[in-house]
Each structure stands twice: as structure tokens, then as C-alpha cells.
Design a protein around this motif. Sequence first.
Motif, PDB file in Angstrom:
ATOM      1  N   ILE A   1       2.786   4.952  -1.975  1.00  0.00           N
ATOM      2  CA  ILE A   1       4.106   5.220  -3.143  1.00  0.00           C
ATOM      3  C   ILE A   1       4.267   6.923  -2.948  1.00  0.00           C
ATOM      4  CG2 ILE A   1       3.784   3.346  -4.364  1.00  0.00           C
ATOM      5  CD1 ILE A   1       2.321   4.907  -6.503  1.00  0.00           C
TER       6      ILE A   1
ATOM      7  N   ASP B   1       7.258   6.666  -8.645  1.00  0.00           N
ATOM      8  CA  ASP B   1       6.178   6.157  -9.042  1.00  0.00           C
ATOM      9  C   ASP B   1       4.606   6.976  -8.667  1.00  0.00           C
ATOM     10  OD1 ASP B   1       6.703   4.006 -10.582  1.00  0.00           O
ATOM     11  OD2 ASP B   1       6.847   2.724  -8.942  1.00  0.00           O
TER      12      ASP B   1
ATOM     13  N   GLU C   1      -1.628  -5.287  -5.908  1.00  0.00           N
ATOM     14  CA  GLU C   1      -1.126  -6.722  -6.318  1.00  0.00           C
ATOM     15  C   GLU C   1      -0.815  -7.483  -5.318  1.00  0.00           C
ATOM     16  OE1 GLU C   1       1.756  -6.425  -9.965  1.00  0.00           O
ATOM     17  OE2 GLU C   1       1.911  -4.496  -9.007  1.00  0.00           O
TER      18      GLU C   1
ATOM     19  N   TRP D   1      -1.951  -2.763 -18.793  1.00  0.00           N
ATOM     20  CA  TRP D   1      -1.019  -1.396 -18.725  1.00  0.00           C
ATOM     21  C   TRP D   1      -0.707  -1.009 -17.363  1.00  0.00           C
ATOM     22  CZ3 TRP D   1       1.808   0.961 -22.035  1.00  0.00           C
ATOM     23  CH2 TRP D   1       2.289   2.362 -21.523  1.00  0.00           C
TER      24      TRP D   1
ATOM     25  N   VAL E   1      -0.020  -2.519 -14.898  1.00  0.00           N
ATOM     26  CA  VAL E   1       1.385  -3.702 -14.212  1.00  0.00           C
ATOM     27  C   VAL E   1       2.341  -3.404 -15.348  1.00  0.00           C
ATOM     28  CG1 VAL E   1       1.796  -6.026 -14.170  1.00  0.00           C
ATOM     29  CG2 VAL E   1      -0.297  -5.673 -13.667  1.00  0.00           C
ATOM     30  N   ARG E   2       2.263  -3.086 -16.304  1.00  0.00           N
ATOM     31  CA  ARG E   2       3.455  -2.989 -17.143  1.00  0.00           C
ATOM     32  C   ARG E   2       4.309  -1.417 -17.101  1.00  0.00           C
ATOM     33  NH1 ARG E   2       1.035  -4.090 -21.555  1.00  0.00           N
ATOM     34  NH2 ARG E   2       0.923  -1.798 -22.743  1.00  0.00           N
ATOM     35  N   CYS E   3       3.185  -0.338 -16.717  1.00  0.00           N
ATOM     36  CA  CYS E   3       3.781   0.937 -16.847  1.00  0.00           C
ATOM     37  C   CYS E   3       4.718   1.086 -15.742  1.00  0.00           C
ATOM     38  CB  CYS E   3       2.546   1.925 -16.889  1.00  0.00           C
ATOM     39  SG  CYS E   3       1.831   1.814 -15.093  1.00  0.00           S
ATOM     40  N   ARG E   4       5.534   2.208 -16.104  1.00  0.00           N
ATOM     41  CA  ARG E   4       6.566   2.556 -15.224  1.00  0.00           C
ATOM     42  C   ARG E   4       6.672   3.998 -14.827  1.00  0.00           C
ATOM     43  NH1 ARG E   4       5.938  -2.029 -14.237  1.00  0.00           N
ATOM     44  NH2 ARG E   4       7.588  -3.517 -14.217  1.00  0.00           N
ATOM     45  N   GLY E   5       6.709   4.779 -13.605  1.00  0.00           N
ATOM     46  CA  GLY E   5       6.808   5.893 -13.408  1.00  0.00           C
ATOM     47  C   GLY E   5       5.328   6.549 -13.585  1.00  0.00           C
TER      48      GLY E   5
ATOM     49  N   GLU F   1       3.915   7.552 -17.256  1.00  0.00           N
ATOM     50  CA  GLU F   1       3.547   6.194 -17.954  1.00  0.00           C
ATOM     51  C   GLU F   1       2.023   5.875 -17.402  1.00  0.00           C
ATOM     52  OE1 GLU F   1       5.779   2.850 -18.811  1.00  0.00           O
ATOM     53  OE2 GLU F   1       7.182   3.902 -19.863  1.00  0.00           O
ATOM     54  N   CYS F   2       2.043   5.910 -15.880  1.00  0.00           N
ATOM     55  CA  CYS F   2       0.823   5.043 -15.358  1.00  0.00           C
ATOM     56  C   CYS F   2      -0.316   6.141 -15.323  1.00  0.00           C
ATOM     57  CB  CYS F   2       1.311   4.821 -13.911  1.00  0.00           C
ATOM     58  SG  CYS F   2       2.457   3.422 -13.902  1.00  0.00           S
TER      59      CYS F   2
END
Length: 395
Positions: free
Chosen positions: A203, A236, A255, A370, A372-376, A379-380
Motif C-alpha cells: 500500500i 492507506d 486479509e 480495529w 479491519v475497521r479503520c480507514r486511512g 486511523e490505522c
Amino acid sequence: EVPPGWDEWMGLKGNSVYYNYTLNRNGKEEKHGDNYQNDYLPELILQAGIKFMTETKDPWFAYLSFPTAHEPFDAAPEHQNQFKDSTPTKDATYNKTGDDTKHWYTRSREPMTKYGELYNNQGWQRRLSSLQTIDKGFLRILKSVNQANTTIVFTSDNGFLFGQFGMFMDKRQPYEVTIRVPMFVSGPLFPKGTSVGGIVLNIDIAPTVVDVAKQLTEDKTPDEEGGIHGYELAFDGQSLVPGSTQQSRSSFVIEYNGEGNDQDKDDCSRKDMRCWYKDSTVWATPPHFDIPKGEKFCFCEDSRNNTFICERRISAQLTLEDDFSDFLHCHFPSGFSEFYDLHQDPFQEKNGWGDLPEEVRFELMGRLEWGVRCRGLEECSVLNRGLQTKLNETV
């Protein structure tokens, strides 16, 4: 159709072939046969890429993606028997099966049969042989471009299994041998001979390319939105250009969604599995699979329940005193989990999830949710923090 943004496009219909295929070349269908001079796809990609790079006015961007070294690993004729005596590296997990602490797909593997190991060894040799065109082609690219003002990123998409845990000729596992790949970058913004000590992910490629374009473009006049040519984008990942703003990354998420057949086809190809028979016809070019005609073996590469979400943590400061500075934690839809402390178990031989205190398991699951749910990137970045629970606090 040609995807938006491309001046020259050569896309393959289907996946991973070297002969007998159809190309989309700038919106027109182009069929190819089995003649090496006219149809060998890795060579055609090299020729088209070099032509574009040498004939296009700066600045330009080129993306070359080869079928090599995917099966059937067809090598150029001059390289077909170059590695006939080479065999895969055998580590502590080679053909090691029957571990009831691992998830179902790995646990269900049986030791490689005689023909399975032969297929593994010959596949290894064919892969090395097929890669010779890419190695030589990379040198041709370097000689064709002006290296003083060209940034080059060389990498791959995944590692590969060659007998680890009895699995071979595949990649669909979260272990080190499949998730680690090489990456080399050269260019005017990258000092020669340096290396990045932290974690680098795929990424990071897109923000790196954009950062290079932004820094090397001649026209740096801000556009109406305040960015330079609209390059102020959210990613990301992060740029690898030295001097750019970079966060220290200690963890990342892996994943994968397992695949399988919709119904039983035969004794080998079962429902919810990806298995099929291999025989002497599996490779059309020399050297052929050295299995007697009429013989076959059942080859499996995946199953639907081989679906997982993992956190791989590699702290920037690895210490044996830190209980959780170097680990892999994976969770499967069935509720099964795996945990490996790579300080103590570098080959990920024994699942240690059952030995962890409940407080540690709870925190690890929360981190995974967290991730899996976080974006950017911002956040991650929470995952970069170490675990709050220590083993010496739970005993």
C-alpha cells in the motif's frame, strides 16, 4: 475498452499464461499462439514497455506486470533446463504435517506423495528458469532509460510455498514464507545503497509514485484546490521517499478470503475445496512433468474456510523482553485463532493461542477488529502502539 488514464494499454484476457492468449491492445483484440518469437508474453511485455519508455516524452509512468513466475512457468527455450539440478530450500517445516494446533486447512494436509514432491521440485526448477527472461529484461530496461531521472520500483505480489507444512506450489497462507516479498527502489530521490529498516507494504507504492511525481514535476504551481496537479490524495500507505513525512509502523493487517468449488466434481475436486488432478499434460513446454503417462495425483491449493484476518507485528525495536514485539495473530470465521511469537518460534511451527491468558486474547481480538475497521493512515496508526497487557502482569 481501455481503462481511463492510459495512453498505451496492453492487457491480458484471463490470467497467468505465456502462450495461446488474447490481448486487449489499446482497445483492439489481439490473439496469440504458441510461437516463441511472436507470442511469448513476457518478451512482448518487455518490448512494448521499453518502446513506450524510450519513445514517450518525459514525464511518463509505465507499469509492467508479468505472468512470470506463475504456473505454468514456461521458460524461454534457451533457459528451459538451466536449473534441472536445483531443489527447494528445506527449512524446519518442510513436509511437516499433522499439527492439530493449526487451522483446518493446514491441519488437514498430508505429507507430500512421491508425485507431489516431484511436482514441487520440477515446479521450483521451472520457476527459476522462467525468471531468467525477467532478470535479463530488467537489465534491458535499465540500459534503455535515463537512470538519472527515472524512478524504478521492482517488487512482487506474494511469496510461495515449496513444501512448508506439506503445502507446495501455492501462496494462500499467512506465514512468513508467503507474505514477505523483495522490493527495490532506485531513482534521483533515493540515495544509493540505503535501506528502510521499518515495515514496507504494497500500500506504500501508490503514495510513493505520487510523491515522486509531485517532487520532480517542473510545474509546482498550486491548483485551485491547493494541491499540486491534484496530487493531494488520501492513502492507506505512506511515501517511501526519503525526507517525506513518515510514521513509524509496527503492525499491519493481512486479509484473505478462501475459495472453493460450488459442488463435488470427482474424488479430488470436492465441494468448498480448490483441488484437481495433475498429470503428465500439466506443462505444455519442456521440461515436462516427469510423471508416468496415465498416473495422476490430487493437488489442493485452497478451501473456503481458509479465510483469515491477521495482525503481523514487528516492532521497530525488537527485544526479547517485550512479550509482543514480533508476533502473528490470525482469526478465522469458524472462531479459530492462531498466535506465533516469532522470537521463540521463527518458523511458526506451533500455535500458541491456547497458552495465552484470557486478557491477552481479548486485547489481541480488539486490535484485529480495529485493524479491519479503520480507514486511512491516521486511523490505522493506532495499531502501532504496543499491547497494553504484558504476560508478567497476567500470570
